[in-house]
Design a protein around this motif. Sequence first.
Motif, PDB file in Angstrom:
ATOM      1  N   THR A  43      25.303  38.633  42.517  1.00  0.00           N
ATOM      2  CA  THR A  43      26.155  39.264  41.506  1.00  0.00           C
ATOM      3  C   THR A  43      27.637  39.199  41.850  1.00  0.00           C
ATOM      4  N   GLN A  44      28.004  39.427  43.084  1.00  0.00           N
ATOM      5  CA  GLN A  44      29.423  39.456  43.444  1.00  0.00           C
ATOM      6  C   GLN A  44      30.136  38.132  43.180  1.00  0.00           C
ATOM      7  N   SER A  47      30.757  37.880  39.498  1.00  0.00           N
ATOM      8  CA  SER A  47      31.868  38.738  39.071  1.00  0.00           C
ATOM      9  C   SER A  47      33.209  38.086  39.411  1.00  0.00           C
ATOM     10  N   VAL A  77      31.810  51.665  38.628  1.00  0.00           N
ATOM     11  CA  VAL A  77      31.475  50.757  37.522  1.00  0.00           C
ATOM     12  C   VAL A  77      31.414  49.300  37.977  1.00  0.00           C
ATOM     13  N   LEU A  78      31.934  49.002  39.165  1.00  0.00           N
ATOM     14  CA  LEU A  78      31.900  47.643  39.700  1.00  0.00           C
ATOM     15  C   LEU A  78      30.774  47.443  40.705  1.00  0.00           C
ATOM     16  N   SER A  80      27.378  47.727  40.153  1.00  0.00           N
ATOM     17  CA  SER A  80      26.059  47.412  39.630  1.00  0.00           C
ATOM     18  C   SER A  80      25.474  46.248  40.411  1.00  0.00           C
ATOM     19  N   ILE A  83      24.433  43.284  37.537  1.00  0.00           N
ATOM     20  CA  ILE A  83      25.241  42.973  36.359  1.00  0.00           C
ATOM     21  C   ILE A  83      26.653  42.647  36.812  1.00  0.00           C
ATOM     22  N   PRO A  84      27.096  41.394  36.646  1.00  0.00           N
ATOM     23  CA  PRO A  84      28.474  41.072  37.004  1.00  0.00           C
ATOM     24  C   PRO A  84      29.439  41.975  36.243  1.00  0.00           C
ATOM     25  N   SER A  85      30.480  42.429  36.916  1.00  0.00           N
ATOM     26  CA  SER A  85      31.405  43.351  36.262  1.00  0.00           C
ATOM     27  C   SER A  85      32.825  43.162  36.774  1.00  0.00           C
ATOM     28  N   VAL A  86      33.771  43.425  35.892  1.00  0.00           N
ATOM     29  CA  VAL A  86      35.194  43.381  36.216  1.00  0.00           C
ATOM     30  C   VAL A  86      35.873  44.524  35.471  1.00  0.00           C
ATOM     31  N   LEU A  87      37.020  44.922  35.963  1.00  0.00           N
ATOM     32  CA  LEU A  87      37.885  45.857  35.248  1.00  0.00           C
ATOM     33  C   LEU A  87      39.165  45.109  34.922  1.00  0.00           C
TER      34      LEU A  87
END
Length: 135
Positions: A43-44, A47, A77-78, A80, A83-87
């Motif tokens: 995941t990382q 992201s 929120v980062l 997970s 689930i790849p995630s970004v802000l």
Amino acid sequence: ANDRAAAELATRHDRDDLISRTDLTGTEDEIVQTLIALALVDTQPRSRNLAGMLSSEMTRGGIVMHRQPIRGAAFSVLKSPDIPSVLIELGFLTDEGDRANLLDPAWRARMAGAITRAVEAWATDEAQRAPLLRK
């Protein structure tokens, strides 16, 4: 930090919805933490790839960014695991220039367009890489 994050996730969240809807109810903490760490290995980078595409599209769209536009943080929120995630930080209301941008419909349209193009490119890239990812 990842081990600490994995431990926190394992204790804070329901075990039946922690990693890709896999039911981990009754699973020992150490096993759950190991599974989270393994999920983060995939995941990382995904992201980071999304963040890079966002930064590139914003640059192409003429959006002025911080000199180091991609940074990491330990926001929940980062974290997970699957689930790849970004802000995306668009600016500060307390900064006059940022506030002017945020209130400018043309700037917002350019930003929205850049985000849309980046997410679409990332999704295409993800689809092409899907056969290579661990199942």
